[in-house]
Scaffold this motif. Structure first.
Motif, short mmCIF file in Angstrom:
data_model
loop_
_atom_site.label_atom_id
_atom_site.label_comp_id
_atom_site.label_asym_id
_atom_site.label_seq_id
_atom_site.Cartn_x
_atom_site.Cartn_y
_atom_site.Cartn_z
N SER A 1 0.82 -1.22 0.00
CA SER A 1 0.00 0.00 0.00
C SER A 1 0.85 1.27 0.00
N PHE A 2 2.16 1.12 -0.09
CA PHE A 2 3.06 2.26 -0.14
C PHE A 2 3.69 2.37 -1.53
N CYS A 3 4.16 3.57 -1.86
CA CYS A 3 4.63 3.88 -3.22
C CYS A 3 6.03 3.33 -3.48
N HIS A 4 6.18 2.68 -4.62
CA HIS A 4 7.47 2.17 -5.06
C HIS A 4 8.07 3.06 -6.16
N LEU A 5 7.37 4.14 -6.54
CA LEU A 5 7.88 5.05 -7.56
C LEU A 5 8.71 6.19 -6.96
N CYS A 6 8.50 6.49 -5.69
CA CYS A 6 9.25 7.56 -5.03
C CYS A 6 10.73 7.18 -4.95
N GLY A 7 11.58 8.19 -4.96
CA GLY A 7 13.01 7.97 -4.87
C GLY A 7 13.43 7.49 -3.49
N ALA A 8 14.68 7.10 -3.38
CA ALA A 8 15.20 6.54 -2.14
C ALA A 8 15.18 7.55 -0.99
N ASP A 9 15.35 8.83 -1.28
CA ASP A 9 15.41 9.86 -0.23
C ASP A 9 14.09 10.62 -0.07
N GLU A 10 13.05 10.20 -0.75
CA GLU A 10 11.78 10.93 -0.70
C GLU A 10 11.20 11.02 0.70
N ARG A 11 11.28 9.95 1.45
CA ARG A 11 10.75 9.94 2.82
C ARG A 11 11.47 10.98 3.68
N LYS A 12 12.80 11.04 3.52
CA LYS A 12 13.61 12.00 4.28
C LYS A 12 13.25 13.43 3.89
N HIS A 13 13.08 13.68 2.59
CA HIS A 13 12.73 15.03 2.11
C HIS A 13 11.37 15.46 2.64
N ARG A 14 10.40 14.55 2.59
CA ARG A 14 9.07 14.89 3.08
C ARG A 14 9.07 15.16 4.58
N ARG A 15 9.80 14.37 5.33
CA ARG A 15 9.89 14.57 6.77
C ARG A 15 10.53 15.93 7.07
#
Length: 120
Positions: A83-97
């Motif tokens: 249910s989570f995105c596999h298209l986002c880049g490796a650092d996307e979670r860090k950028h969003r946080r």
């Protein structure tokens, strides 16, 4: 037979008993089951395809997806049904946080400035 010698005792008998309870499909000359109608094709890309590697990737274009924490690290064990995105880049979670923390800080600073202006 040789295939049954590696199974635990009774497994082959249970399998045969359970399979006898299943409905037997009817096949045509084209080797298609006639007992169940074919499902219509999907409206969009199928989960697991390049355009939709996971179900959670569907909202990626709108920016409403949540990045998969494991996809770029140890690999996502759930795969296309994740249910989570596999298209986002490796650092996307860090950028969003980081953006979220900066927004909260800006809101705090605005509240403090407003409170300081009201006091004077």
């Amino acid at each position: 037979s040789d295939a049954l010698c590696f199974t635990p005792k009774g497994t082959a008998q249970r399998y045969l008993a359970e399979s006898a309870l299943l409905p037997t499909p009817v096949f045509s000359a084209h080797n298609r089951a006639l007992s169940a109608p074919l499902a219509p094709p999907p409206l969009g890309p199928a989960p697991g395809s390049l355009h939709l590697p996971s179900i959670g990737s569907a909202a990626h274009e709108q920016g409403r997806c949540k990045p998969c924490s494991f996809f770029h690290t140890k690999g996502c064990e759930i795969g296309p049904t994740c249910s989570f995105c596999h298209l986002c880049g490796a650092d996307e979670r860090k950028h969003r946080r980081k953006e979220k923390v900066e927004q909260r800080q800006a809101q705090r600073d605005a509240r403090k400035a407003k409170a300081a202006g009201a006091v004077h």
